[in-house]
Design a protein around this motif. Structure first.
Motif, short mmCIF file in Angstrom:
data_model
loop_
_atom_site.label_atom_id
_atom_site.label_comp_id
_atom_site.label_asym_id
_atom_site.label_seq_id
_atom_site.Cartn_x
_atom_site.Cartn_y
_atom_site.Cartn_z
N VAL A 41 0.86 -1.18 0.00
CA VAL A 41 0.00 0.00 0.00
C VAL A 41 0.90 1.24 0.00
CG1 VAL A 41 -1.67 1.36 1.33
CG2 VAL A 41 -1.94 -1.11 1.14
N HIS A 42 0.63 2.15 -0.92
CA HIS A 42 1.39 3.39 -1.03
C HIS A 42 0.70 4.48 -0.18
CE1 HIS A 42 3.56 1.97 -4.74
NE2 HIS A 42 2.48 1.21 -4.80
N VAL A 43 1.48 5.20 0.61
CA VAL A 43 0.93 6.24 1.49
C VAL A 43 1.67 7.55 1.24
CG1 VAL A 43 0.59 6.98 3.89
CG2 VAL A 43 0.20 4.58 3.25
N ASP A 44 0.90 8.64 1.19
CA ASP A 44 1.51 9.95 0.96
C ASP A 44 0.58 11.05 1.46
OD1 ASP A 44 3.56 11.64 0.04
OD2 ASP A 44 2.55 11.98 -1.87
N VAL A 122 3.85 -1.31 3.67
CA VAL A 122 3.50 0.08 3.38
C VAL A 122 4.73 0.80 2.85
CG1 VAL A 122 2.91 2.30 4.43
CG2 VAL A 122 1.58 0.27 5.00
N LEU A 123 4.54 1.57 1.78
CA LEU A 123 5.63 2.35 1.19
C LEU A 123 5.32 3.84 1.35
CD1 LEU A 123 8.25 2.43 -0.54
CD2 LEU A 123 6.77 2.45 -2.57
N THR A 124 6.26 4.58 1.92
CA THR A 124 6.11 6.03 2.10
C THR A 124 7.36 6.74 1.61
OG1 THR A 124 7.14 6.18 4.29
CG2 THR A 124 4.79 5.56 4.22
N LYS A 145 5.25 -4.47 7.35
CA LYS A 145 6.59 -4.00 7.04
C LYS A 145 6.53 -2.59 6.47
CE LYS A 145 8.43 -8.62 6.04
NZ LYS A 145 9.06 -9.48 5.01
N HIS A 146 7.49 -1.76 6.83
CA HIS A 146 7.54 -0.39 6.33
C HIS A 146 8.76 -0.21 5.45
CE1 HIS A 146 8.25 4.17 7.13
NE2 HIS A 146 7.51 3.98 6.05
N LYS A 147 8.52 0.34 4.28
CA LYS A 147 9.60 0.62 3.34
C LYS A 147 9.51 2.09 2.93
CE LYS A 147 11.61 -0.91 -1.06
NZ LYS A 147 11.45 -1.84 -2.22
N ARG A 148 10.65 2.76 2.82
CA ARG A 148 10.66 4.16 2.39
C ARG A 148 11.33 4.28 1.02
NH1 ARG A 148 11.96 5.30 7.99
NH2 ARG A 148 14.16 5.57 7.45
N ARG A 153 13.36 10.36 -5.24
CA ARG A 153 12.81 9.41 -6.20
C ARG A 153 11.30 9.25 -5.95
NH1 ARG A 153 17.27 9.99 -7.80
NH2 ARG A 153 18.67 8.46 -8.78
N PRO A 154 10.52 10.31 -6.11
CA PRO A 154 9.07 10.21 -5.83
C PRO A 154 8.37 9.21 -6.73
CG PRO A 154 9.58 12.24 -7.01
CD PRO A 154 10.89 11.65 -6.59
N GLN A 155 8.95 8.91 -7.91
CA GLN A 155 8.31 7.97 -8.82
C GLN A 155 8.26 6.56 -8.24
OE1 GLN A 155 11.03 9.70 -9.40
NE2 GLN A 155 12.70 8.43 -10.20
N THR A 156 9.11 6.26 -7.24
CA THR A 156 9.06 4.96 -6.59
C THR A 156 7.71 4.74 -5.93
OG1 THR A 156 11.42 5.21 -6.14
CG2 THR A 156 10.29 3.43 -5.00
N ASN A 157 7.11 5.83 -5.47
CA ASN A 157 5.79 5.79 -4.86
C ASN A 157 4.75 6.28 -5.87
OD1 ASN A 157 4.46 4.95 -2.58
ND2 ASN A 157 4.72 6.85 -1.43
N GLY A 158 4.96 5.89 -7.11
CA GLY A 158 4.24 6.47 -8.23
C GLY A 158 2.73 6.33 -8.21
N LYS A 159 2.21 5.24 -7.67
CA LYS A 159 0.76 5.03 -7.73
C LYS A 159 0.01 6.03 -6.87
CE LYS A 159 0.87 0.26 -9.29
NZ LYS A 159 2.32 0.10 -9.42
N VAL A 160 0.56 6.36 -5.70
CA VAL A 160 -0.10 7.38 -4.88
C VAL A 160 0.20 8.77 -5.42
CG1 VAL A 160 1.71 7.73 -3.13
CG2 VAL A 160 -0.69 8.02 -2.51
#
Length: 219
Positions: A41-44, A122-124, A145-148, A153-160
């Protein structure tokens, strides 16, 4: 040189579109999609200016709108988007503190659980609220699990990030609102439309098409 000629030359050498490139390295961005809901899940947080009573620059013109804008403050949209289905949970909050971020995540996680999605990771980005011990502990207690993302590199969290652009274009700036309350009233309906009815090219349908337990799909 005519644009169509340039396009043919670039196509001949199979050059990717600029939108598909990492701006920092010039390399093509590698697309991915998780195999099941909840795997990631992408969070922003998206910061938007509030609209003063009576309207902003879209209603009153740029000069008058700027005068009224100064004291209106900001809203912080905390967003969570499931990688596989693109199902989104979003709240408009008053700040981006660690307490607000954690409270939002607890409600978002409960929402995903209510539709049968167990969040695994979760990716933030590297915002201070996501680097706090409070955030770390809440996710750890839930077995998540939390991953940053890597810095810059904002595109890494591209879907959000894409969801942020969509909500800005199709809700926040889609029409002139007369007040912040009017804009927020429209948000609930827009979010329902996004989750249940808005066609997403990458998944050939709305997010609801990939979440069988999501209620209200045909309303």
């Amino acid at each position: 040189m005519h644009p169509s000629t340039v396009h043919r030359i670039l196509s001949r050498y199979r050059m990717p579109r600029l939108a598909h490139l990492d701006q920092a390295t010039g390399r093509a961005v590698r697309r991915y999609e998780r195999a099941r809901p909840g795997e990631l899940v992408h969070v922003d947080i998206k910061k938007l200016g509030n609209i003063p009573d009576g309207g902003g620059h879209k209603t009153l013109g740029r000069a008058q709108g700027r005068k009224r804008r100064a004291k209106a403050g900001y809203a912080y949209l905390h967003n969570a988007v499931d990688d596989h289905s693109r199902l989104a949970y979003s709240e408009i909050l008053a700040d981006e503190t660690k307490q607000s971020a954690v409270g939002f995540w607890e409600r978002a996680n409960a929402y995903f659980a209510s539709v049968g999605i167990t969040v695994e990771r979760v990716l933030t980005d590297n915002g201070s609220c996501y680097k706090s011990r409070l955030w770390r502990d809440v996710l750890a207690e839930a077995g998540i699990k939390h991953k940053r993302t890597r810095p810059y590199r904002p595109q890494t969290n591209g879907k959000v990030e894409r969801f942020n652009r969509i909500l800005a274009q199709e809700w926040a700036y889609a029409r002139p609102y007369r007040s912040e309350s009017q804009k927020r009233e429209a948000f609930t309906g827009w979010l329902h439309h996004y989750n249940h009815h808005r066609f997403h090219t990458a998944i050939s349908g709305p997010p609801a098409s990939r979440v069988p337990n999501l209620s209200g799909q045909y309303t």
